[in-house]
Design an enzyme around this catalytic site. Structure first.
Site, short mmCIF file in Angstrom:
data_model
loop_
_atom_site.label_atom_id
_atom_site.label_comp_id
_atom_site.label_asym_id
_atom_site.label_seq_id
_atom_site.Cartn_x
_atom_site.Cartn_y
_atom_site.Cartn_z
N TYR A 72 9.45 1.97 9.90
CA TYR A 72 9.49 2.92 8.76
C TYR A 72 10.97 3.11 8.61
CZ TYR A 72 4.57 4.50 9.09
OH TYR A 72 3.28 4.75 8.86
N GLU A 76 8.12 1.22 4.14
CA GLU A 76 7.71 0.30 5.28
C GLU A 76 7.80 -1.07 4.79
OE1 GLU A 76 3.58 0.34 6.16
OE2 GLU A 76 4.00 0.58 8.20
N HIS A 134 4.93 7.43 2.40
CA HIS A 134 5.66 5.84 2.41
C HIS A 134 4.88 5.04 1.28
CE1 HIS A 134 2.84 4.40 5.63
NE2 HIS A 134 3.05 3.22 4.95
N HIS A 157 0.80 -1.11 0.03
CA HIS A 157 0.04 -0.04 0.10
C HIS A 157 0.90 1.17 -0.17
CE1 HIS A 157 1.03 -0.43 4.56
NE2 HIS A 157 0.95 0.70 4.44
N HIS A 185 1.49 -0.47 14.75
CA HIS A 185 0.38 0.49 14.42
C HIS A 185 -0.97 0.09 15.36
CE1 HIS A 185 2.63 2.56 11.29
NE2 HIS A 185 2.42 1.40 10.39
N HIS A 223 -5.86 -1.90 4.91
CA HIS A 223 -5.82 -0.70 4.04
C HIS A 223 -4.98 -1.02 2.88
CE1 HIS A 223 -1.92 -0.59 5.76
NE2 HIS A 223 -1.76 0.70 6.00
#
Lengths: 105, 308
Positions: B256, B266, B215, B153, B247, B200
């Site tokens: 990161y 990431e 990112h 993503h 997260h 996501h």
């Protein structure tokens, strides 16, 4: 062979830091915990560690033209993460996004 | 609903300052394979567990950042439908001829309200060294470096977050999985969008400059793979932002770090499964530290300010 070491002074500060030849200014600043210059990507992409060299010789690596234009380069603006001293230097740090630059007590 | 329409993130074209350094980073450290280098200088790479020809394109440029992110669509009918709907909503849609990228069919591209260019496409050649399909072993190519499984993503920063979110939700059929909202005004500060079963596929943060990249994320297998990636980062002196951590949003485990041009990458593992009937999970901005970095419980300075 011993690496040559240069003295880096920062406008507004009394203390000096040591930066070796071929060492990025940002690396020396971070390593010595001396001045909390804003540290971002450390690779010339984000522009947060923008500086202006006031005195001294230096070389630079690749950095995003968005953050230091060719005209600015001629005026000795640079990014600390991509600036390598060739002599003692005096420089000015620009803060970005209103972050306060704090100095170690 | 079964996954129809927009299937998944397909590829991202990333600008790098120095191609040689970038290849060492993406190939030798993250573990992608170089598929081809084309006459225009662009380098195409893929992760070992991806069926399609490529997922990351590197373009050398004097400014870091992202050129575009592309999503794969299930069929031509859907692509035509989206093209029409995006136009109807008042956006310019530009066709990109088949073959502009090797092995990729026709695409359409549009610029979202946050200033980011997105592509949609249907066709991409299959890789000859993707996952096996006949009595398949776990991999055909031996995973190397951080053992990235796939391009997962992007998180993108820009001003009109609502506009881009609405485009993806109303026209492209994405769902909102989580949001960070201002405690007082309810303004959405960050939104997490999915077109699939993942927590996501695209995330957006409101920011005072358009078209920015926060990112590009790569999936790795688990928490142990996150540790192994961290070992590689120290071993090869890769610029690290934060992590290993977790997260709160997505519950994914993460590091990161930065590529040699300052683009944030990431490595991401885990995260819950999303279904379209799930309620939106809301974080108040006063709890944003925990939302972004669950163990630290506070943002680092870089999260909101360092983008390319």
């Amino acid at each position: 062979m011993e690496k040559e070491k240069f003295q880096i002074s920062i406008k507004g500060l009394d203390e000096k830091i040591i930066c070796e030849e071929d060492e990025a200014l940002l690396t020396a600043l971070e390593k010595q915990g001396f001045a909390k210059i804003p540290v971002g990507c450390r690779k010339g992409g984000c522009g947060i560690c923008k500086i202006k060299i006031l005195e001294g010789e230096f070389k630079i690596g690749k950095m995003s033209i968005k953050h230091v234009s060719l005209a600015e380069r001629k005026m000795n603006f640079s990014l600390a993460c991509k600036t390598f001293p060739k002599s003692d230097l005096r420089l000015e740090i620009f803060k970005k996004n209103n972050k306060v630059i704090t100095i170690r007590a | 609903m079964a996954i129809k329409g927009v299937l998944r993130p397909g590829f991202a074209q990333v600008r790098v300052l120095d191609m040689k350094e970038a290849i060492i980073h993406y190939r030798d450290r993250i573990g992608l394979t170089v598929v081809s280098t084309e006459a225009d200088g662009r380098v195409y790479l893929k992760a070992y567990d991806e069926f399609d020809r490529h997922s990351i394109i590197l373009r050398e440029c004097d400014e870091a950042g992202i050129d575009y992110m592309s999503f794969k669509v299930d069929n031509e009918e859907s692509l035509n439908h989206y093209e029409e709907q995006i136009r109807k909503a008042g956006f310019d849609v530009t066709p990109v001829e088949a073959g502009e990228q090797p092995g990729v069919g026709r695409r359409i591209h549009f610029t979202a309200p946050t200033g980011h260019r997105f592509d949609l496409y249907v066709q991409m050649e299959l890789s000859n060294n993707g996952p096996m399909t006949n009595n398949p072993d776990v991999s055909q190519l031996d995973p190397t470096g951080m053992k990235a499984i796939r391009f997962d993503h992007c998180l993108l920063y820009g001003r009109d977050l609502d506009g881009t979110q609405n485009l993806f939700v109303d026209i492209l059929g994405f769902s909102v999985s989580e949001q960070v909202i201002d405690d007082d005004t309810g303004m959405v500060i960050a939104t997490f969008l999915t077109c699939s079963n993942k927590a996501h596929d695209l995330a957006l943060v409101r920011h005072d400059e358009d078209g920015k990249l926060h990112h590009v994320s790569f999936l790795v297998e688990d928490w142990s793979a996150i540790r192994d990636a961290a070992d590689i980062m120290t071993r090869y002196d890769i610029s690290r932002d934060i992590g290993p951590t977790r997260h709160g949003i997505t519950r994914g485990q993460t590091i990161y770090f930065f590529d040699p041009s300052g683009n944030r990458n990431e490595v991401f593992a885990g995260g819950y499964h999303f279904y379209p009937d799930n309620p939106v999970r809301i974080w108040q901005a006063s709890s944003v530290g925990k939302a972004i970095f669950y163990y630290e419980r506070e943002l680092n300075d870089r999260f909101m300010t360092v983008v390319t």
